[in-house]
Design a protein around this motif. Structure first.
Motif, PDB file in Angstrom:
ATOM      1  N   ALA A 142       0.825  -1.207   0.000  1.00  0.00           N
ATOM      2  CA  ALA A 142       0.000   0.000   0.000  1.00  0.00           C
ATOM      3  C   ALA A 142       0.860   1.259   0.000  1.00  0.00           C
ATOM      4  O   ALA A 142       0.587   2.213  -0.735  1.00  0.00           O
ATOM      5  CB  ALA A 142      -0.941  -0.006   1.203  1.00  0.00           C
ATOM      6  N   VAL A 143       1.913   1.256   0.805  1.00  0.00           N
ATOM      7  CA  VAL A 143       2.790   2.443   0.875  1.00  0.00           C
ATOM      8  C   VAL A 143       3.490   2.677  -0.456  1.00  0.00           C
ATOM      9  O   VAL A 143       3.509   3.797  -0.974  1.00  0.00           O
ATOM     10  CB  VAL A 143       3.808   2.290   2.029  1.00  0.00           C
ATOM     11  CG1 VAL A 143       4.883   3.352   1.952  1.00  0.00           C
ATOM     12  CG2 VAL A 143       3.094   2.340   3.365  1.00  0.00           C
ATOM     13  N   LEU A 144       4.055   1.628  -1.034  1.00  0.00           N
ATOM     14  CA  LEU A 144       4.754   1.790  -2.311  1.00  0.00           C
ATOM     15  C   LEU A 144       3.791   2.131  -3.441  1.00  0.00           C
ATOM     16  O   LEU A 144       4.145   2.876  -4.363  1.00  0.00           O
ATOM     17  CB  LEU A 144       5.558   0.544  -2.646  1.00  0.00           C
ATOM     18  CG  LEU A 144       6.758   0.309  -1.733  1.00  0.00           C
ATOM     19  CD1 LEU A 144       7.395  -1.042  -2.013  1.00  0.00           C
ATOM     20  CD2 LEU A 144       7.775   1.427  -1.891  1.00  0.00           C
ATOM     21  N   GLY A 145       2.570   1.626  -3.379  1.00  0.00           N
ATOM     22  CA  GLY A 145       1.563   2.017  -4.365  1.00  0.00           C
ATOM     23  C   GLY A 145       1.216   3.486  -4.259  1.00  0.00           C
ATOM     24  O   GLY A 145       1.096   4.185  -5.272  1.00  0.00           O
ATOM     25  N   ALA A 146       1.076   3.981  -3.034  1.00  0.00           N
ATOM     26  CA  ALA A 146       0.784   5.407  -2.839  1.00  0.00           C
ATOM     27  C   ALA A 146       1.947   6.267  -3.308  1.00  0.00           C
ATOM     28  O   ALA A 146       1.744   7.312  -3.943  1.00  0.00           O
ATOM     29  CB  ALA A 146       0.468   5.677  -1.371  1.00  0.00           C
ATOM     30  N   VAL A 147       3.179   5.827  -3.037  1.00  0.00           N
ATOM     31  CA  VAL A 147       4.359   6.581  -3.504  1.00  0.00           C
ATOM     32  C   VAL A 147       4.361   6.653  -5.022  1.00  0.00           C
ATOM     33  O   VAL A 147       4.622   7.707  -5.613  1.00  0.00           O
ATOM     34  CB  VAL A 147       5.667   5.934  -2.983  1.00  0.00           C
ATOM     35  CG1 VAL A 147       6.889   6.495  -3.696  1.00  0.00           C
ATOM     36  CG2 VAL A 147       5.793   6.146  -1.487  1.00  0.00           C
ATOM     37  N   SER A 157       4.317  10.222  -6.766  1.00  0.00           N
ATOM     38  CA  SER A 157       5.549  10.606  -7.458  1.00  0.00           C
ATOM     39  C   SER A 157       6.123   9.413  -8.233  1.00  0.00           C
ATOM     40  O   SER A 157       6.939   8.662  -7.696  1.00  0.00           O
ATOM     41  CB  SER A 157       6.577  11.116  -6.451  1.00  0.00           C
ATOM     42  OG  SER A 157       7.786  11.418  -7.100  1.00  0.00           O
ATOM     43  N   PRO A 158       5.694   9.253  -9.478  1.00  0.00           N
ATOM     44  CA  PRO A 158       6.196   8.124 -10.271  1.00  0.00           C
ATOM     45  C   PRO A 158       7.718   8.138 -10.443  1.00  0.00           C
ATOM     46  O   PRO A 158       8.340   7.079 -10.486  1.00  0.00           O
ATOM     47  CB  PRO A 158       5.499   8.278 -11.614  1.00  0.00           C
ATOM     48  CG  PRO A 158       4.297   9.107 -11.342  1.00  0.00           C
ATOM     49  CD  PRO A 158       4.673  10.000 -10.200  1.00  0.00           C
ATOM     50  N   THR A 159       8.328   9.323 -10.501  1.00  0.00           N
ATOM     51  CA  THR A 159       9.785   9.369 -10.643  1.00  0.00           C
ATOM     52  C   THR A 159      10.476   8.841  -9.376  1.00  0.00           C
ATOM     53  O   THR A 159      11.509   8.183  -9.464  1.00  0.00           O
ATOM     54  CB  THR A 159      10.276  10.799 -10.954  1.00  0.00           C
ATOM     55  OG1 THR A 159       9.790  11.682  -9.949  1.00  0.00           O
ATOM     56  CG2 THR A 159       9.791  11.254 -12.318  1.00  0.00           C
ATOM     57  N   ALA A 160       9.893   9.113  -8.211  1.00  0.00           N
ATOM     58  CA  ALA A 160      10.452   8.572  -6.969  1.00  0.00           C
ATOM     59  C   ALA A 160      10.324   7.045  -6.955  1.00  0.00           C
ATOM     60  O   ALA A 160      11.245   6.349  -6.516  1.00  0.00           O
ATOM     61  CB  ALA A 160       9.738   9.169  -5.754  1.00  0.00           C
ATOM     62  N   LEU A 211      10.300   5.109  -9.609  1.00  0.00           N
ATOM     63  CA  LEU A 211      11.314   4.590 -10.535  1.00  0.00           C
ATOM     64  C   LEU A 211      12.689   4.563  -9.877  1.00  0.00           C
ATOM     65  O   LEU A 211      13.443   3.605 -10.044  1.00  0.00           O
ATOM     66  CB  LEU A 211      11.346   5.427 -11.814  1.00  0.00           C
ATOM     67  CG  LEU A 211      10.190   5.205 -12.793  1.00  0.00           C
ATOM     68  CD1 LEU A 211      10.234   6.229 -13.911  1.00  0.00           C
ATOM     69  CD2 LEU A 211      10.205   3.795 -13.336  1.00  0.00           C
ATOM     70  N   SER A 212      13.012   5.599  -9.124  1.00  0.00           N
ATOM     71  CA  SER A 212      14.318   5.618  -8.464  1.00  0.00           C
ATOM     72  C   SER A 212      14.400   4.553  -7.354  1.00  0.00           C
ATOM     73  O   SER A 212      15.449   3.969  -7.126  1.00  0.00           O
ATOM     74  CB  SER A 212      14.634   7.000  -7.908  1.00  0.00           C
ATOM     75  OG  SER A 212      13.759   7.326  -6.854  1.00  0.00           O
ATOM     76  N   LEU A 213      13.274   4.288  -6.662  1.00  0.00           N
ATOM     77  CA  LEU A 213      13.254   3.212  -5.671  1.00  0.00           C
ATOM     78  C   LEU A 213      13.503   1.854  -6.330  1.00  0.00           C
ATOM     79  O   LEU A 213      14.080   0.955  -5.724  1.00  0.00           O
ATOM     80  CB  LEU A 213      11.912   3.171  -4.942  1.00  0.00           C
ATOM     81  CG  LEU A 213      11.680   4.229  -3.872  1.00  0.00           C
ATOM     82  CD1 LEU A 213      10.238   4.179  -3.388  1.00  0.00           C
ATOM     83  CD2 LEU A 213      12.624   4.017  -2.715  1.00  0.00           C
ATOM     84  N   LEU A 214      13.059   1.716  -7.563  1.00  0.00           N
ATOM     85  CA  LEU A 214      13.263   0.479  -8.308  1.00  0.00           C
ATOM     86  C   LEU A 214      14.644   0.400  -8.945  1.00  0.00           C
ATOM     87  O   LEU A 214      14.992  -0.592  -9.563  1.00  0.00           O
ATOM     88  CB  LEU A 214      12.196   0.339  -9.401  1.00  0.00           C
ATOM     89  CG  LEU A 214      10.756   0.156  -8.909  1.00  0.00           C
ATOM     90  CD1 LEU A 214       9.790   0.247 -10.074  1.00  0.00           C
ATOM     91  CD2 LEU A 214      10.614  -1.174  -8.196  1.00  0.00           C
TER      92      LEU A 214
END
Length: 111
Positions: free
Chosen positions: A20-25, A29-32, A34-37
């Motif tokens: 849920a947290v990563l989905g909300a992120v 902020s899709p760019t954030a 992508l950087s997490l990935l």
């Protein structure tokens, strides 16, 4: 605050909260995301690039799945928790007749 009451409930909560947290992120902020990935967010997109649509759809799915898992864990919904679907499927597999000949010996299979 209500907490899960079983080990399967805690397992689902532990899986659901980060989803849920990563989905909300990813939605905020899709760019954030992508950087997490570990992926670089390109400044300029090529024609036909569907990365933003994919990020939005997968983030929405992760958010929905995470909320669903957490609610199932908090409600102690036994048929959803781990082992529920497997118990019914595995019990059917165990109750099916084994491949034995009339004499009680196993028959060879071509698997």
């Amino acid at each position: 605050m209500r907490l899960p009451r079983s080990a399967p409930g805690w397992t689902m909560a532990v899986i659901g909260v980060p989803a849920a947290v990563l989905g909300a992120v990813g939605l905020v902020s899709p760019t954030a995301q992508l950087s997490l990935l570990g992926l670089a967010a390109p400044g300029e997109r090529a024609a036909g690039d569907s990365t933003p649509a994919f990020m939005t759809a997968s983030s929405m799915a992760a958010l929905n799945m995470g909320v669903y898992y957490v609610l199932a864990a908090l409600a102690d919904w036994r048929s959803f928790l781990p082992g529920g679907p497997c118990r019914s499927g595995c019990s059917r597999a165990r109750s099916s007749p084994s491949p034995r000949s009339a004499g009680g010996r196993r028959t060879s299979s071509s698997v």
